[in-house]
Design a protein around this motif. Sequence first.
Motif, mmCIF file in Angstrom:
data_model
loop_
_atom_site.group_PDB
_atom_site.id
_atom_site.type_symbol
_atom_site.label_atom_id
_atom_site.label_comp_id
_atom_site.label_asym_id
_atom_site.label_seq_id
_atom_site.Cartn_x
_atom_site.Cartn_y
_atom_site.Cartn_z
ATOM 1 N N LEU A 160 45.304 33.836 38.323
ATOM 2 C CA LEU A 160 43.977 34.238 38.802
ATOM 3 C C LEU A 160 42.901 33.425 38.065
ATOM 4 O O LEU A 160 42.326 33.874 37.075
ATOM 5 C CB LEU A 160 43.761 35.740 38.577
ATOM 6 C CG LEU A 160 44.574 36.696 39.448
ATOM 7 C CD1 LEU A 160 44.447 38.122 38.941
ATOM 8 C CD2 LEU A 160 44.147 36.625 40.914
ATOM 9 N N GLU A 161 42.637 32.260 38.570
ATOM 10 C CA GLU A 161 41.721 31.325 37.893
ATOM 11 C C GLU A 161 40.301 31.844 37.757
ATOM 12 O O GLU A 161 39.676 31.712 36.704
ATOM 13 C CB GLU A 161 41.696 29.984 38.641
ATOM 14 C CG GLU A 161 42.796 29.041 38.181
ATOM 15 C CD GLU A 161 42.698 27.698 38.882
ATOM 16 O OE1 GLU A 161 41.609 27.094 38.811
ATOM 17 O OE2 GLU A 161 43.699 27.266 39.477
ATOM 18 N N LEU A 191 37.202 38.005 32.654
ATOM 19 C CA LEU A 191 37.897 38.976 31.807
ATOM 20 C C LEU A 191 37.699 38.639 30.331
ATOM 21 O O LEU A 191 37.437 39.522 29.508
ATOM 22 C CB LEU A 191 39.398 39.013 32.154
ATOM 23 C CG LEU A 191 40.267 39.956 31.328
ATOM 24 C CD1 LEU A 191 39.816 41.405 31.478
ATOM 25 C CD2 LEU A 191 41.747 39.831 31.727
ATOM 26 N N GLU A 192 37.794 37.354 30.018
ATOM 27 C CA GLU A 192 37.630 36.909 28.630
ATOM 28 C C GLU A 192 36.239 37.277 28.102
ATOM 29 O O GLU A 192 36.089 37.803 27.003
ATOM 30 C CB GLU A 192 37.843 35.385 28.546
ATOM 31 C CG GLU A 192 37.981 34.887 27.129
ATOM 32 C CD GLU A 192 38.419 33.424 27.060
ATOM 33 O OE1 GLU A 192 38.910 33.029 25.998
ATOM 34 O OE2 GLU A 192 38.265 32.686 28.060
ATOM 35 N N GLN A 237 33.063 43.248 24.274
ATOM 36 C CA GLN A 237 33.568 44.599 23.956
ATOM 37 C C GLN A 237 33.133 45.653 24.971
ATOM 38 O O GLN A 237 32.800 46.781 24.622
ATOM 39 C CB GLN A 237 33.141 45.000 22.542
ATOM 40 C CG GLN A 237 33.738 44.072 21.486
ATOM 41 C CD GLN A 237 33.363 44.466 20.070
ATOM 42 O OE1 GLN A 237 32.209 44.744 19.786
ATOM 43 N NE2 GLN A 237 34.360 44.510 19.194
ATOM 44 N N ARG A 238 33.154 45.260 26.244
ATOM 45 C CA ARG A 238 32.811 46.190 27.321
ATOM 46 C C ARG A 238 33.920 47.219 27.547
ATOM 47 O O ARG A 238 33.758 48.148 28.319
ATOM 48 C CB ARG A 238 32.561 45.428 28.633
ATOM 49 C CG ARG A 238 31.497 44.337 28.546
ATOM 50 C CD ARG A 238 30.134 44.893 28.264
ATOM 51 N NE ARG A 238 29.114 43.847 28.226
ATOM 52 C CZ ARG A 238 27.900 44.005 27.718
ATOM 53 N NH1 ARG A 238 27.560 45.168 27.180
ATOM 54 N NH2 ARG A 238 27.035 43.031 27.719
ATOM 55 N N PHE A 256 46.946 39.616 27.782
ATOM 56 C CA PHE A 256 45.902 38.888 28.523
ATOM 57 C C PHE A 256 46.506 37.970 29.581
ATOM 58 O O PHE A 256 46.075 37.959 30.731
ATOM 59 C CB PHE A 256 45.043 38.084 27.534
ATOM 60 C CG PHE A 256 43.886 37.373 28.177
ATOM 61 C CD1 PHE A 256 42.713 38.043 28.482
ATOM 62 C CD2 PHE A 256 43.975 36.017 28.489
ATOM 63 C CE1 PHE A 256 41.639 37.386 29.081
ATOM 64 C CE2 PHE A 256 42.918 35.343 29.084
ATOM 65 C CZ PHE A 256 41.738 36.038 29.384
ATOM 66 N N ASP A 257 47.515 37.197 29.201
ATOM 67 C CA ASP A 257 48.124 36.238 30.135
ATOM 68 C C ASP A 257 48.803 36.942 31.309
ATOM 69 O O ASP A 257 48.708 36.500 32.450
ATOM 70 C CB ASP A 257 49.145 35.342 29.409
ATOM 71 C CG ASP A 257 48.467 34.422 28.409
ATOM 72 O OD1 ASP A 257 47.244 34.211 28.550
ATOM 73 O OD2 ASP A 257 49.139 33.940 27.484
#
Length: 308
Positions: free
Chosen positions: A32-33, A39-40, A46-47, A58-59
């Motif tokens: 998902l480019e 997301l990062e 820190q949402r 994460f990956d």
Amino acid sequence: MINNKEKYSQLIKAESKRLGFLSCGIAKADFLEEEAPRLEKWLKEQRNGEMGYMENHFDKRLDPRLLVEGSKSVISLVLNYYPEEKQRNDSYKISKYAYGEDYHFVIKDKLRQLLDFVQSEVGEVNGRYFVDSAPVLDKAWAAKAGLGWIGKNANLITKGIGSFYFVAELIIDLELDYDSPTTDHCGTCTACIDACPTEAIIAPYVVDGSKCISYFTIELKGALPEDVKGTFDDWFFGCDTCQDVCPWNRFAKPHNETAFEPNFNLLHFTKNDWENLSKEAFNQIFKNSAVKRTKFEGFKRNVDFLKG
């Protein structure tokens, strides 16, 4: 002449309908480019608040091939939960998705049947199904599969249907016919942003999870912060405000899933009834409900916070 990819895709969609899903879309299992930098950034700011699990894997969140070896297709499914009857106006409020039986069990059973069906029709197919149970960006996959667009409130919205539905996935190592994404139909509307009681929608399409009423009432352990007192608009489990005001939800139609039928008391209790609820009554009303996540102590904390 229909090829196998098309044939199997049609069969899967027909079976999903038979199982009661509102709709089914298929996307190619790939990285998902577009979601990766979003997301990062969201995590860096820190949402996610105290939802530490959002930082894990994460990956895997971005690549289904790391979840299911050799996966080729992500089948996204949505299941309606919009209720026919709502709670009284003089009641503390519970998010509509939690009115009935815990959706995890209901949907997992349907997904298991769908995977069994695929394997019986095709033969050797490796796959896994997911309902909030693993690091899968379900709304992103559903949008990629053309089931709707991700709105300004970060919910998946479907034209002519709305957003009161659950999203789930079946990831398999079978190549299928892939659907195309739809377009965004939020336009200039800011109803969800304007209505959010805690101003958690900090920008169009960006929700600060650590400011959301759902986060406070479900995810947050320990005491609720005093600085948000008086902003919960009577929600004691979850919050539907950004969906309730969304113009697309005027098209929402009641579900026909018997497992989602609410307990009689849930619909008819007043604030006073909730304030005086015993642990035994709580366990009886929410016997198979997602509300059990907060436990009785969490429920009491939330109600006490609302009544001040």
